[in-house]
Write an enzyme that holds these catalytic residues in place. Structure first.
Site, short mmCIF file in Angstrom:
data_model
loop_
_atom_site.label_atom_id
_atom_site.label_comp_id
_atom_site.label_asym_id
_atom_site.label_seq_id
_atom_site.Cartn_x
_atom_site.Cartn_y
_atom_site.Cartn_z
N ASP A 105 0.81 -1.27 -0.04
CA ASP A 105 -0.16 -0.12 -0.05
C ASP A 105 0.88 1.28 0.16
O ASP A 105 0.26 2.46 0.40
CB ASP A 105 -1.01 -0.16 1.18
CG ASP A 105 -0.29 -0.10 2.55
OD1 ASP A 105 0.87 -0.41 2.48
OD2 ASP A 105 -0.75 0.42 3.41
N GLU A 106 2.09 1.36 -0.22
CA GLU A 106 3.09 2.33 -0.20
C GLU A 106 3.80 2.39 -1.50
O GLU A 106 4.26 1.29 -1.97
CB GLU A 106 3.95 2.30 1.06
CG GLU A 106 3.22 2.21 2.23
CD GLU A 106 4.14 2.32 3.61
OE1 GLU A 106 5.49 2.77 3.43
OE2 GLU A 106 3.55 1.67 4.67
MG LIG Z 1 -0.98 2.34 4.89
#
Ligand SMILES: [Mg+2]
Length: 415
Positions: A105-106
């Site tokens: 998620d990054e």
């Molecule tokens: Mg996150």
């Protein structure tokens, strides 16, 4: 030109995605968890509403339910999250090819020099946040900086759906008062070591003597010191970059414990076949081999040895693995699990001074056979051809993840 680096982080990733997919979950205290029955019955992510009621990531489901009685639980759906992760990457790739993922998620984005196209870093961060809200119905927090460390620090600084710029104009005011543990790669052990010398904040670290930090923490400590001073220059990798492979291995827990050397030898042959397949697929030869073994009391030990020649073939790998095994195993207990790993990888084929090595032709023959078998397996399936010794091998089910079906069996033999 000073670099412009963004770090974007999807907020409460799994929970937001579940809420995006199912409107009934929006605005409710909900959490994504592992299965309730299995051991992984913990909270993996929680919605903002659950967070307010004290639900924490990593705690047991029953603990979370005590704090938040009406908590809605959703089992994790990793293939869905992976699909969202890919969609997020596609948004980033509209602005730069320098998109480096950090977990699911990054991402870092190097958008240096794109001002005229997309506006400055702050403008682009706002554009990204809007696109995530509109297109994926999840929020991101974005850090804007001239380096990766402060960009990451910025995305953590304020969330959800927020952005923070930390660069040379303000890092002393914004970053320096923060604890050292907020810095990327400053783990609990490093934090403790620094605290012992009165270094508690990023500012403390920045103002300390770099030589002292290097002696205390080694080269990684020096990198942290550079980062604390806003002097990290680590590049953002291009999206299609794959780091070079350092080692290849295969491990398994056996269906039943192995009780004698013959069973171990056979199992090493089977593991070596997997490693051989990976080496051949990657076009690499191994020059070192390591073996780790776990017994039925879960005690683990291992060792490694060089290979006489850079090797791809399963026979030589298995023979060497058995040498390693014989070197440290004394049959106090039965064998429960083994992992075989090839390292010091070289591109194949390497030129060898054949005259120096009288047994090299035999080795070469086995390598040729390996490649021939690999070609057959690639075309007709992993079980199309094999050594007679492995016929009917069933101590471990190493094929369970394979999609290809068994075809006619041929038996090959090398002399
Ligand atoms: Mg996150």
């Amino acid at each position: 030109m000073s670099p412009t680096i963004l770090h974007a982080d999807m907020n409460a990733c799994y929970a937001s995605i579940e809420q995006a997919r199912n409107p009934a979950l929006r605005g409710k205290a909900m959490a994504v968890c592992g299965s309730v029955e299995a051991r992984n019955g913990i909270i993996l992510a929680k919605s903002q509403e659950a967070k307010i009621q004290g639900v924490k990531t990593g705690e047991a489901i029953w603990e979370a339910q005590q704090k938040c009685p009406g908590l809605l639980l959703v089992p994790a759906d990793f293939s869905l999250y992976l699909a969202y992760s890919k969609m997020a990457h596609h948004i980033y790739l509209d602005y730069t090819n320098r998109v480096e993922a950090f977990g699911m998620d990054e991402c870092w984005l190097d958008v240096t020099g794109t001002d005229r196209l997309f506006g400055d870093g702050e403008t682009l961060a706002r554009t990204l946040r809007r696109r995530f809200r509109d297109e994926l119905e999840v929020t991101i927090s974005v850090g804007i900086s001239d380096n990766k460390f402060f960009a990451k620090l910025g995305s953590d600084y304020k969330k959800p759906d927020a952005q923070t710029r930390i660069d040379r104009s303000n890092y002393k005011e914004v970053a320096w008062p923060l604890p050292t543990s907020d810095l990327l790669f400053c783990g609990p052990q490093t934090t403790r070591k620094l605290a012992r010398f009165g270094i508690h904040t990023i500012g403390d670290l920045a103002r300390s003597d770099p030589e002292f930090i290097r002696k205390l923490l080694g080269i990684n400590g020096y990198r942290l010191w550079l980062a604390a001073n806003g002097r990290d220059r680590t590049p953002v990798a291009p999206y299609d970059f794959r780091p070079p492979i350092k080692s290849l291995g295969c491990g398994t827990t056996f269906r039943r414990d192995l009780v004698n050397r013959d069973e171990v030898a056979l199992s090493l042959r089977r593991l070596a076949k997997e490693v051989e397949g990976k080496l051949l697929s990657a076009g690499l030869s191994a020059s070192r081999l390591s073996l780790s073994v776990r017994d039925n009391t879960l005690f683990q030990m291992g060792d490694d040895l060089p290979l006489p020649y850079p090797t791809q073939n399963a026979q030589d790998l298995a023979d060497r693995a058995l040498d390693i095994f014989d070197g440290f195993w004394f049959w106090k207990h039965r064998v429960r699990a083994m992992t075989l790993r090839a390292s010091r990888l070289l591109p194949q084929p390497k030129a060898v001074q054949r005259a120096f090595f009288p047994d090299y032709p035999a080795h070469e023959k086995k390598e040729d056979l390996s490649r021939a078998l690999f070609a057959i397996r690639s075309r007709f399936g992993s079980k199309s051809v094999d050594f007679a010794a492995l016929y009917g091998y069933d101590y471990a089910d190493l094929d369970r993840d394979r999609a290809d079906m068994p075809t006619n069996k041929f038996v090959a033999c090398a002399r």
